[in-house]
Design an enzyme around this catalytic site. Structure first.
Site, PDB file in Angstrom:
ATOM      1  N   LEU A  66       8.480  12.784  38.722  1.00 17.50           N
ATOM      2  CA  LEU A  66       9.796  13.380  38.469  1.00 17.50           C
ATOM      3  C   LEU A  66      10.867  12.816  39.397  1.00 17.50           C
ATOM      4  CD1 LEU A  66       8.592  17.049  37.856  1.00 17.50           C
ATOM      5  CD2 LEU A  66       9.506  15.466  36.140  1.00 17.50           C
ATOM      6  N   GLY A 103       2.408  14.219  31.600  1.00 16.81           N
ATOM      7  CA  GLY A 103       1.941  12.859  31.324  1.00 16.81           C
ATOM      8  C   GLY A 103       0.488  12.650  31.717  1.00 16.81           C
ATOM      9  N   LYS A 135       1.042  12.351  46.127  1.00 15.52           N
ATOM     10  CA  LYS A 135       1.995  12.763  45.083  1.00 15.52           C
ATOM     11  C   LYS A 135       1.236  13.278  43.867  1.00 15.52           C
ATOM     12  CE  LYS A 135       5.747  11.747  47.336  1.00 15.52           C
ATOM     13  NZ  LYS A 135       6.658  12.817  47.779  1.00 15.52           N
ATOM     14  N   ARG A 136       0.037  13.739  44.105  1.00 16.08           N
ATOM     15  CA  ARG A 136      -0.817  14.334  43.064  1.00 16.08           C
ATOM     16  C   ARG A 136      -0.992  13.375  41.880  1.00 16.08           C
ATOM     17  NH1 ARG A 136      -0.955  16.461  47.493  1.00 16.08           N
ATOM     18  NH2 ARG A 136      -0.744  18.708  47.806  1.00 16.08           N
ATOM     19  N   GLU A 177       6.668  20.057  30.404  1.00 19.75           N
ATOM     20  CA  GLU A 177       7.897  19.410  29.917  1.00 19.75           C
ATOM     21  C   GLU A 177       8.885  20.443  29.374  1.00 19.75           C
ATOM     22  OE1 GLU A 177       4.868  18.270  29.445  1.00 19.75           O
ATOM     23  OE2 GLU A 177       4.808  16.086  29.411  1.00 19.75           O
ATOM     24  N   ALA A 232      -0.491  14.709  38.039  1.00 15.62           N
ATOM     25  CA  ALA A 232       0.638  15.655  37.894  1.00 15.62           C
ATOM     26  C   ALA A 232       1.667  15.196  36.877  1.00 15.62           C
ATOM     27  CB  ALA A 232       1.303  15.854  39.245  1.00 15.62           C
ATOM     28  N   GLU A 250      -1.222  13.488  28.725  1.00 19.78           N
ATOM     29  CA  GLU A 250      -1.007  12.399  27.751  1.00 19.78           C
ATOM     30  C   GLU A 250      -1.956  11.234  28.041  1.00 19.78           C
ATOM     31  OE1 GLU A 250       3.266  12.210  26.105  1.00 19.78           O
ATOM     32  OE2 GLU A 250       3.519  12.471  28.264  1.00 19.78           O
ATOM     33  N   GLY A 299       6.797  12.135  26.241  1.00 17.70           N
ATOM     34  CA  GLY A 299       7.275  10.805  25.846  1.00 17.70           C
ATOM     35  C   GLY A 299       6.189   9.753  25.953  1.00 17.70           C
ATOM     36  N   ARG A 302      10.763  22.028  32.003  1.00 19.38           N
ATOM     37  CA  ARG A 302      11.611  21.093  32.770  1.00 19.38           C
ATOM     38  C   ARG A 302      12.783  20.600  31.916  1.00 19.38           C
ATOM     39  NH1 ARG A 302       8.918  22.447  36.852  1.00 19.38           N
ATOM     40  NH2 ARG A 302       6.841  21.632  37.260  1.00 19.38           N
ATOM     41  N   LEU A 361       4.405  12.665  34.788  1.00 14.50           N
ATOM     42  CA  LEU A 361       5.516  11.754  35.111  1.00 14.50           C
ATOM     43  C   LEU A 361       5.980  11.982  36.544  1.00 14.50           C
ATOM     44  CD1 LEU A 361       7.865   9.874  33.962  1.00 14.50           C
ATOM     45  CD2 LEU A 361       9.125  11.998  33.613  1.00 14.50           C
TER      46      LEU A 361
HETATM   47  C1  1HE Z   1       5.332  15.168  42.431  1.00 21.22           C
HETATM   48  C2  1HE Z   1       4.876  15.549  41.146  1.00 21.22           C
HETATM   49  C3  1HE Z   1       5.482  14.914  40.026  1.00 21.22           C
HETATM   50  C4  1HE Z   1       3.770  16.668  42.616  1.00 21.22           C
HETATM   51  N1  1HE Z   1       6.454  14.018  40.282  1.00 21.22           N
HETATM   52  N2  1HE Z   1       6.300  14.274  42.611  1.00 21.22           N
HETATM   53  N3  1HE Z   1       4.908  17.271  35.954  1.00 21.22           N
HETATM   54  C5  1HE Z   1       5.104  18.499  36.451  1.00 21.22           C
HETATM   55  O1  1HE Z   1       6.053  19.166  36.158  1.00 21.22           O
HETATM   56  C6  1HE Z   1       4.062  18.968  37.436  1.00 21.22           C
HETATM   57  C7  1HE Z   1       4.698  19.069  38.811  1.00 21.22           C
HETATM   58  N4  1HE Z   1       3.706  19.281  39.858  1.00 21.22           N
HETATM   59  C8  1HE Z   1       3.106  20.467  40.090  1.00 21.22           C
HETATM   60  O2  1HE Z   1       3.263  21.438  39.364  1.00 21.22           O
HETATM   61  C9  1HE Z   1       2.234  20.565  41.313  1.00 21.22           C
HETATM   62  O3  1HE Z   1       2.611  19.521  42.204  1.00 21.22           O
HETATM   63  C10 1HE Z   1       0.711  20.435  41.016  1.00 21.22           C
HETATM   64  C11 1HE Z   1       0.233  21.702  40.286  1.00 21.22           C
HETATM   65  C12 1HE Z   1       0.397  19.204  40.192  1.00 21.22           C
HETATM   66  C13 1HE Z   1      -0.042  20.301  42.364  1.00 21.22           C
HETATM   67  O4  1HE Z   1       0.346  21.355  43.256  1.00 21.22           O
HETATM   68  P1  1HE Z   1       0.038  21.196  44.820  1.00 21.22           P
HETATM   69  O5  1HE Z   1       0.446  22.491  45.470  1.00 21.22           O
HETATM   70  O6  1HE Z   1      -1.338  20.723  45.033  1.00 21.22           O
HETATM   71  O7  1HE Z   1       0.990  19.993  45.332  1.00 21.22           O
HETATM   72  P2  1HE Z   1       2.552  20.021  45.651  1.00 21.22           P
HETATM   73  O8  1HE Z   1       2.767  20.540  47.048  1.00 21.22           O
HETATM   74  O9  1HE Z   1       3.339  20.672  44.579  1.00 21.22           O
HETATM   75  O10 1HE Z   1       2.927  18.477  45.597  1.00 21.22           O
HETATM   76  C14 1HE Z   1       2.563  17.565  46.644  1.00 21.22           C
HETATM   77  C15 1HE Z   1       3.595  16.439  46.653  1.00 21.22           C
HETATM   78  O11 1HE Z   1       3.541  15.761  45.384  1.00 21.22           O
HETATM   79  C16 1HE Z   1       5.021  16.967  46.750  1.00 21.22           C
HETATM   80  O12 1HE Z   1       5.793  16.007  47.424  1.00 21.22           O
HETATM   81  P3  1HE Z   1       6.123  16.142  49.000  1.00 21.22           P
HETATM   82  O13 1HE Z   1       6.948  14.935  49.320  1.00 21.22           O
HETATM   83  O14 1HE Z   1       6.865  17.451  49.148  1.00 21.22           O
HETATM   84  O15 1HE Z   1       4.787  16.187  49.710  1.00 21.22           O
HETATM   85  C17 1HE Z   1       5.471  17.038  45.312  1.00 21.22           C
HETATM   86  O16 1HE Z   1       6.884  16.959  45.175  1.00 21.22           O
HETATM   87  C18 1HE Z   1       4.801  15.790  44.748  1.00 21.22           C
HETATM   88  N5  1HE Z   1       4.626  15.885  43.307  1.00 21.22           N
HETATM   89  N6  1HE Z   1       3.908  16.481  41.295  1.00 21.22           N
HETATM   90  C19 1HE Z   1       6.836  13.712  41.534  1.00 21.22           C
HETATM   91  N7  1HE Z   1       5.109  15.180  38.788  1.00 21.22           N
HETATM   92  C20 1HE Z   1       6.142  10.325  29.592  1.00 21.22           C
HETATM   93  S1  1HE Z   1       6.886  11.811  29.704  1.00 21.22           S
HETATM   94  C21 1HE Z   1       5.865  12.834  30.675  1.00 21.22           C
HETATM   95  C22 1HE Z   1       6.655  13.998  31.102  1.00 21.22           C
HETATM   96  C23 1HE Z   1       5.969  14.765  32.165  1.00 21.22           C
HETATM   97  O17 1HE Z   1       4.908  14.455  32.642  1.00 21.22           O
HETATM   98  S2  1HE Z   1       6.822  16.129  32.696  1.00 21.22           S
HETATM   99  C24 1HE Z   1       5.688  16.969  33.718  1.00 21.22           C
HETATM  100  C25 1HE Z   1       5.837  16.557  35.135  1.00 21.22           C
END
Ligand code: 1HE
Length: 294
Positions: free
Chosen positions: A102, A145, A61-62, A168, A98, A148, A176, A171, A100
């Site tokens: 999500l 996060g 889940k990265r 964020e 990656a 963060e 946070g 999205r 929070l």
């Molecule tokens: C996840 C998450 C996640 C991956 N929550 N499941 N963060 C984001 O908006 C970043 C979202 N993630 C990405 O943009 C990409 O996953 C990455 C650039 C980090 C990596 O890409 P990649 O191609 O190596 O991996 P992938 O195929 O996108 O992800 C592999 C799996 O991890 C996949 O699940 P699967 O069941 O389909 O295999 C994804 O859904 C899962 N995954 N990132 C949940 N973030 C205190 S407030 C903080 C607020 C925030 O952090 S918002 C920003 C959230």
């Protein structure tokens, strides 16, 4: 009482069951293995187990930060073994983190949202304002996060695969986990605003240039560099490290006159320690290293 500081922790403590195995013949630079939850591991390095390496282990889940993983980070940094004098945090797989998780993002009313954010604040405060300096070894995604978390560390080492973003904004949410306090201190509010408004992604070189990382190293070597730095930091006088972690950030936020006074207090405490006197004496007797040009 801030109830957010403990929300959800009662059913998640199982995540951090750490067993320390101390080998009797620990040699220099040996790694002392420990085990923990499936999502986080803690291993001790060095002759005296003085460096802890804490690894996010949700590569599938990265290394997305679930509530359980955030609480495991809090508990790990609150309960570091007494031998530890510096720590490194890294992530398994192709990305540091990656952000929070999500999949756990739920509809929360305002007070639940505050408690959730305050839980992150408390956990990352245990990293930033804990007992020992922490170095983040970064690679791949350091986003949301994840940034963060990295910004709560005292030193960031980025390998050249690293990229930084704050998705964020795109999205429909907001940082946070303390990002709005810590990230502007690294890069300024204007750059953070740009990252969140436009989804701008900084590569490793540009990230280092603007202050998101202090070190830029070749791909695959961030952990080695972080370990080298942590091993060196672990040899500092503990009071110097403590002053840097706890006094300097506060002094930097004080009005100048207050800062000068706080500086006088902490410097007098540091220099009064027997260890400080011994180190100065060693230099004067020609027994300590000189400052050398790199
Ligand atoms: C996840 C998450 C996640 C991956 N929550 N499941 N963060 C984001 O908006 C970043 C979202 N993630 C990405 O943009 C990409 O996953 C990455 C650039 C980090 C990596 O890409 P990649 O191609 O190596 O991996 P992938 O195929 O996108 O992800 C592999 C799996 O991890 C996949 O699940 P699967 O069941 O389909 O295999 C994804 O859904 C899962 N995954 N990132 C949940 N973030 C205190 S407030 C903080 C607020 C925030 O952090 S918002 C920003 C959230």
């Amino acid at each position: 009482m801030d109830m957010g500081l403990t929300i959800g922790s009662h059913d998640l403590h199982w995540l951090l069951f750490i067993t320390i195995i101390i080998p009797s013949n620990l040699s220099e630079n040996a790694t002392m293995s420990t085990t923990s939850s499936a999502d986080l591991s803690l291993r001790l390095h060095g002759e005296h187990s003085e460096v802890a390496v804490i690894t996010l282990q949700r590569a599938k889940k990265r290394n997305a930060l679930s509530d359980g993983l955030i609480l495991a980070i809090r508990d790990t940094f609150q309960n570091l073994p007494a031998s530890v004098r510096a720590a490194v945090i890294d992530g398994e797989g192709e990305h540091f983190c990656a952000g929070l998780d999500l999949s756990e993002l739920q509809e929360r009313d305002a007070s639940e949202g505050i408690f959730h954010s305050r839980m992150w604040h408390q956990a990352l405060d245990c990293v930033e304002k804990g007992r020992v300096p922490v170095i983040a070894a970064l690679h791949g995604a350091v986003v949301g996060g994840g940034l963060e978390l990295a910004s709560a560390c005292h030193i960031r080492v980025a390998d050249d695969s690293t990229f930084f973003a704050l998705p964020e904004g795109t999205r429909g949410i907001f940082v946070g986990g303390g990002g709005s306090v810590r990230i502007p201190k690294l890069i300024g509010a204007a750059r953070m605003t740009d990252m969140m408004l436009t989804g701008r992604v900084y590569n490793a070189a540009d990230g280092e240039r603007i202050g998101l990382a202090q070190y830029l190293v070749p791909g695959g070597t961030a952990l080695d560099k972080a370990l080298e730095l942590a091993t060196r930091i672990a040899t500092n006088a503990p009071m110097t490290n403590y002053a840097l972690m706890h006094a300097l950030p506060r002094i930097a936020e004080q009005p100048g006159d207050h800062g000068f006074f706080t500086e006088a207090l902490i410097s007098s405490i540091a220099q009064a320690a027997p260890e400080a006197k011994a180190r100065v004496r060693a230099f004067l007797e020609g027994k300590a290293a000189k400052v050398k040009k790199d």
